[in-house]
Design a protein around this motif. Structure first.
Motif, PDB file in Angstrom:
ATOM      1  N   PRO A   1       5.979  13.627  10.325  1.00  0.00           N
ATOM      2  CA  PRO A   1       5.532  12.454   9.571  1.00  0.00           C
ATOM      3  C   PRO A   1       4.274  12.760   8.767  1.00  0.00           C
ATOM      4  CG  PRO A   1       6.047  11.865  11.846  1.00  0.00           C
ATOM      5  CD  PRO A   1       6.051  13.357  11.782  1.00  0.00           C
ATOM      6  N   ARG A   2       4.211  12.243   7.576  1.00  0.00           N
ATOM      7  CA  ARG A   2       3.051  12.469   6.717  1.00  0.00           C
ATOM      8  C   ARG A   2       2.467  11.135   6.280  1.00  0.00           C
ATOM      9  NH1 ARG A   2       4.242  11.559   1.433  1.00  0.00           N
ATOM     10  NH2 ARG A   2       6.444  11.379   0.871  1.00  0.00           N
ATOM     11  N   LEU A   3       1.176  11.139   6.007  1.00  0.00           N
ATOM     12  CA  LEU A   3       0.527   9.944   5.488  1.00  0.00           C
ATOM     13  C   LEU A   3       1.118   9.599   4.127  1.00  0.00           C
ATOM     14  CD1 LEU A   3      -3.240  10.603   6.361  1.00  0.00           C
ATOM     15  CD2 LEU A   3      -1.477   9.512   7.750  1.00  0.00           C
TER      16      LEU A   3
ATOM     17  N   GLY B   1       6.193   3.135  14.000  1.00  0.00           N
ATOM     18  CA  GLY B   1       4.742   3.135  13.855  1.00  0.00           C
ATOM     19  C   GLY B   1       4.303   3.686  12.514  1.00  0.00           C
ATOM     20  N   GLN B   2       3.148   3.244  12.093  1.00  0.00           N
ATOM     21  CA  GLN B   2       2.534   3.750  10.870  1.00  0.00           C
ATOM     22  C   GLN B   2       1.882   5.090  11.175  1.00  0.00           C
ATOM     23  OE1 GLN B   2       0.070   0.848   8.883  1.00  0.00           O
ATOM     24  NE2 GLN B   2      -1.217   2.426   7.947  1.00  0.00           N
ATOM     25  N   PRO B   3       2.099   6.121  10.352  1.00  0.00           N
ATOM     26  CA  PRO B   3       1.499   7.433  10.641  1.00  0.00           C
ATOM     27  C   PRO B   3      -0.008   7.440  10.430  1.00  0.00           C
ATOM     28  CG  PRO B   3       2.594   7.461   8.501  1.00  0.00           C
ATOM     29  CD  PRO B   3       2.922   6.131   9.131  1.00  0.00           C
ATOM     30  N   GLN B   4      -0.695   8.203  11.281  1.00  0.00           N
ATOM     31  CA  GLN B   4      -2.138   8.296  11.161  1.00  0.00           C
ATOM     32  C   GLN B   4      -2.632   9.630  11.710  1.00  0.00           C
ATOM     33  OE1 GLN B   4      -3.519   5.338  14.601  1.00  0.00           O
ATOM     34  NE2 GLN B   4      -5.052   6.916  14.200  1.00  0.00           N
ATOM     35  N   LEU B   5      -3.868   9.943  11.404  1.00  0.00           N
ATOM     36  CA  LEU B   5      -4.564  11.096  11.966  1.00  0.00           C
ATOM     37  C   LEU B   5      -5.743  10.599  12.803  1.00  0.00           C
ATOM     38  CD1 LEU B   5      -4.671  13.473   8.852  1.00  0.00           C
ATOM     39  CD2 LEU B   5      -3.135  13.634  10.816  1.00  0.00           C
ATOM     40  N   ALA B   6      -6.254  11.475  13.680  1.00  0.00           N
ATOM     41  CA  ALA B   6      -7.434  11.201  14.498  1.00  0.00           C
ATOM     42  C   ALA B   6      -7.237   9.996  15.406  1.00  0.00           C
ATOM     43  CB  ALA B   6      -8.669  11.009  13.615  1.00  0.00           C
TER      44      ALA B   6
ATOM     45  N   MET C   1       1.093   2.895  16.392  1.00  0.00           N
ATOM     46  CA  MET C   1       0.804   3.959  15.428  1.00  0.00           C
ATOM     47  C   MET C   1       1.416   5.289  15.845  1.00  0.00           C
ATOM     48  SD  MET C   1      -0.883   2.338  13.082  1.00  0.00           S
ATOM     49  CE  MET C   1      -1.974   3.354  12.083  1.00  0.00           C
ATOM     50  N   ALA C   2       1.748   6.116  14.848  1.00  0.00           N
ATOM     51  CA  ALA C   2       2.427   7.391  15.079  1.00  0.00           C
ATOM     52  C   ALA C   2       1.528   8.548  14.642  1.00  0.00           C
ATOM     53  CB  ALA C   2       3.744   7.433  14.310  1.00  0.00           C
ATOM     54  N   HIS C   3       1.730   9.701  15.271  1.00  0.00           N
ATOM     55  CA  HIS C   3       0.945  10.891  14.949  1.00  0.00           C
ATOM     56  C   HIS C   3       1.505  11.572  13.704  1.00  0.00           C
ATOM     57  CE1 HIS C   3      -1.573  10.997  18.560  1.00  0.00           C
ATOM     58  NE2 HIS C   3      -0.500  10.632  19.250  1.00  0.00           N
ATOM     59  N   ALA C   4       0.749  11.539  12.617  1.00  0.00           N
ATOM     60  CA  ALA C   4       1.133  12.289  11.428  1.00  0.00           C
ATOM     61  C   ALA C   4       0.853  13.776  11.650  1.00  0.00           C
ATOM     62  CB  ALA C   4       0.357  11.790  10.211  1.00  0.00           C
ATOM     63  N   GLN C   5       1.539  14.616  10.892  1.00  0.00           N
ATOM     64  CA  GLN C   5       1.295  16.048  11.003  1.00  0.00           C
ATOM     65  C   GLN C   5      -0.105  16.372  10.473  1.00  0.00           C
ATOM     66  OE1 GLN C   5       3.480  18.801   8.455  1.00  0.00           O
ATOM     67  NE2 GLN C   5       3.749  20.183  10.197  1.00  0.00           N
ATOM     68  N   HIS C   6      -0.880  17.096  11.288  1.00  0.00           N
ATOM     69  CA  HIS C   6      -2.237  17.468  10.896  1.00  0.00           C
ATOM     70  C   HIS C   6      -2.180  18.758  10.079  1.00  0.00           C
ATOM     71  CE1 HIS C   6      -6.479  18.417  11.075  1.00  0.00           C
ATOM     72  NE2 HIS C   6      -6.715  17.271  11.693  1.00  0.00           N
ATOM     73  N   PRO C   7      -2.825  18.793   8.915  1.00  0.00           N
ATOM     74  CA  PRO C   7      -2.744  19.996   8.067  1.00  0.00           C
ATOM     75  C   PRO C   7      -3.308  21.245   8.731  1.00  0.00           C
ATOM     76  CG  PRO C   7      -4.424  18.467   7.254  1.00  0.00           C
ATOM     77  CD  PRO C   7      -3.644  17.736   8.285  1.00  0.00           C
TER      78      PRO C   7
ATOM     79  N   SER D   1      -9.798   8.442  18.082  1.00  0.00           N
ATOM     80  CA  SER D   1     -11.154   8.848  17.727  1.00  0.00           C
ATOM     81  C   SER D   1     -11.964   7.613  17.341  1.00  0.00           C
ATOM     82  CB  SER D   1     -11.141   9.833  16.556  1.00  0.00           C
ATOM     83  OG  SER D   1     -10.453  11.011  16.900  1.00  0.00           O
ATOM     84  N   VAL D   2     -13.288   7.762  17.280  1.00  0.00           N
ATOM     85  CA  VAL D   2     -14.120   6.640  16.889  1.00  0.00           C
ATOM     86  C   VAL D   2     -13.836   6.242  15.444  1.00  0.00           C
ATOM     87  CG1 VAL D   2     -16.074   8.024  16.091  1.00  0.00           C
ATOM     88  CG2 VAL D   2     -16.469   5.717  17.001  1.00  0.00           C
ATOM     89  N   ARG D   3     -13.316   7.202  14.660  1.00  0.00           N
ATOM     90  CA  ARG D   3     -13.003   6.956  13.244  1.00  0.00           C
ATOM     91  C   ARG D   3     -11.601   7.482  12.993  1.00  0.00           C
ATOM     92  NH1 ARG D   3     -15.833   3.337  10.444  1.00  0.00           N
ATOM     93  NH2 ARG D   3     -15.868   3.722   8.218  1.00  0.00           N
ATOM     94  N   GLU D   4     -10.644   6.601  12.783  1.00  0.00           N
ATOM     95  CA  GLU D   4      -9.257   7.011  12.572  1.00  0.00           C
ATOM     96  C   GLU D   4      -8.913   6.964  11.090  1.00  0.00           C
ATOM     97  OE1 GLU D   4      -7.557   5.539  16.912  1.00  0.00           O
ATOM     98  OE2 GLU D   4      -7.114   4.321  15.144  1.00  0.00           O
ATOM     99  N   MET D   5      -7.742   7.490  10.748  1.00  0.00           N
ATOM    100  CA  MET D   5      -7.399   7.664   9.336  1.00  0.00           C
ATOM    101  C   MET D   5      -5.919   7.424   9.129  1.00  0.00           C
ATOM    102  SD  MET D   5      -8.058  11.158   7.168  1.00  0.00           S
ATOM    103  CE  MET D   5      -7.494  11.397   5.502  1.00  0.00           C
ATOM    104  N   CYS D   6      -5.586   6.612   8.140  1.00  0.00           N
ATOM    105  CA  CYS D   6      -4.181   6.394   7.791  1.00  0.00           C
ATOM    106  C   CYS D   6      -4.059   6.269   6.284  1.00  0.00           C
ATOM    107  CB  CYS D   6      -3.622   5.150   8.492  1.00  0.00           C
ATOM    108  SG  CYS D   6      -4.292   3.578   7.897  1.00  0.00           S
ATOM    109  N   GLY D   7      -2.844   6.144   5.798  1.00  0.00           N
ATOM    110  CA  GLY D   7      -2.594   6.061   4.367  1.00  0.00           C
ATOM    111  C   GLY D   7      -2.542   4.629   3.867  1.00  0.00           C
TER     112      GLY D   7
END
Length: 269
Positions: A156-158, A225-230, A138-144, A233-239
């Motif tokens: 990278p963006r979701l 890698g697929q972009p993601q946020l968090a 997984m890849a680090h997406a840009q955090h807003p 973390s215990v709860r991650e986020m992707c598109g």
């Protein structure tokens, strides 16, 4: 070694005496179900997306190949999902072990002609030189809220597609050649979108199993890698869309790599 209260709780759950538990290897896990969220249901909210999402899309791509293609293909399609990536991969069965080389040696021996005792190291190296590893993590997406953490041209963006990762310090294994091959595969797959990522100069760069496998085997490798946020973390986020886009790219990789590689054979680099 273990906290007595934890041992008693575990023993009660198992229906045994605490003294019967010799040792334990325990992990705390999120029990909340995964969810689709966002105003347009565009996000996946789940634990361990890093790196189960890559395992899923890779497996889905491999199993989507029909029997006719697999029988006619000159290549052996392999999916390897490693343990211990987050703690260094240096274990008996991590990516930095002899596992890949050992498995490939056994595969080559199984495919050797009946009159050959085994496949020698020269033949194995020839196979490695014809091979290609797509290291998917997984890849680090840009955090807003923290846009300055990314380089302006590498954000990278979701929902934007699979990310091709490059690092001149070899924290990622993508080279000019392996990156070009992958981009051409994406182009041939109806221009499935890909994004580019180079870590900002003032931010430490993580790594993947890609450089380990490349250095241990000599196989050409590209890190994606697929972009993601968090991440972590215990709860991650992707598109949601990126699952499909990564699947399409990985499937195209299995199907188109040999043709693209042969097209690159006359290119000087």
């Amino acid at each position: 070694r273990c906290e007595p209260a934890v041992l008693r709780l575990l023993a009660a759950h198992l229906g045994v005496a605490a003294s019967a538990i010799v040792d334990a290897d325990l992990s705390v896990a999120d029990t909340q179900p995964c969810a689709i969220g966002g105003a347009l249901d565009e996000f996946i909210l789940a634990p361990r997306l890093d790196n189960l999402a890559s395992c899923y899309t890779g497996l889905a791509a491999l199993t989507s190949l029909d029997d006719a293609f697999m029988q006619d293909s000159p290549d052996i399609a392999v999916l390897a999902c490693f343990d211990h990536e987050e703690v260094g991969s240096t274990s008996s069965h991590g990516a930095n072990s002899s596992l890949i080389a050992d498995v490939m040696a056994r595969v080559l021996d199984a495919l050797a002609p009946a009159d050959a005792a085994h496949v020698g190291p020269d033949a194995a190296q020839a196979v490695y030189q014809r091979s290609f590893v797509l290291s998917a993590d997984m890849a680090h997406a840009q955090h807003p809220n923290y846009p300055a953490k990314h380089e302006p041209q590498h954000c990278p963006r979701l929902g934007g597609g699979c990310v091709i990762k490059t690092n001149q310090n070899q924290r990622y294994a993508t080279s000019a050649v392996s990156g070009a091959i992958l981009r051409e595969i994406a182009r041939r797959a109806d221009n499935v979108p890909v994004q580019e990522f180079v870590v900002a100069n003032d931010v430490a760069c993580g790594s993947t199993v890609g450089p380990m496998i490349a250095s241990n085997t000599g196989v050409r490798t590209a890190d994606v890698g697929q972009p993601q946020l968090a991440m972590h973390s215990v709860r991650e986020m992707c598109g949601v869309d990126d699952v499909e886009l990564c699947f399409r790219l990985y499937r195209a990789f299995f199907m188109e790599f040999r043709k693209v590689d042969e097209a690159f054979a006359g290119v000087e680099y």
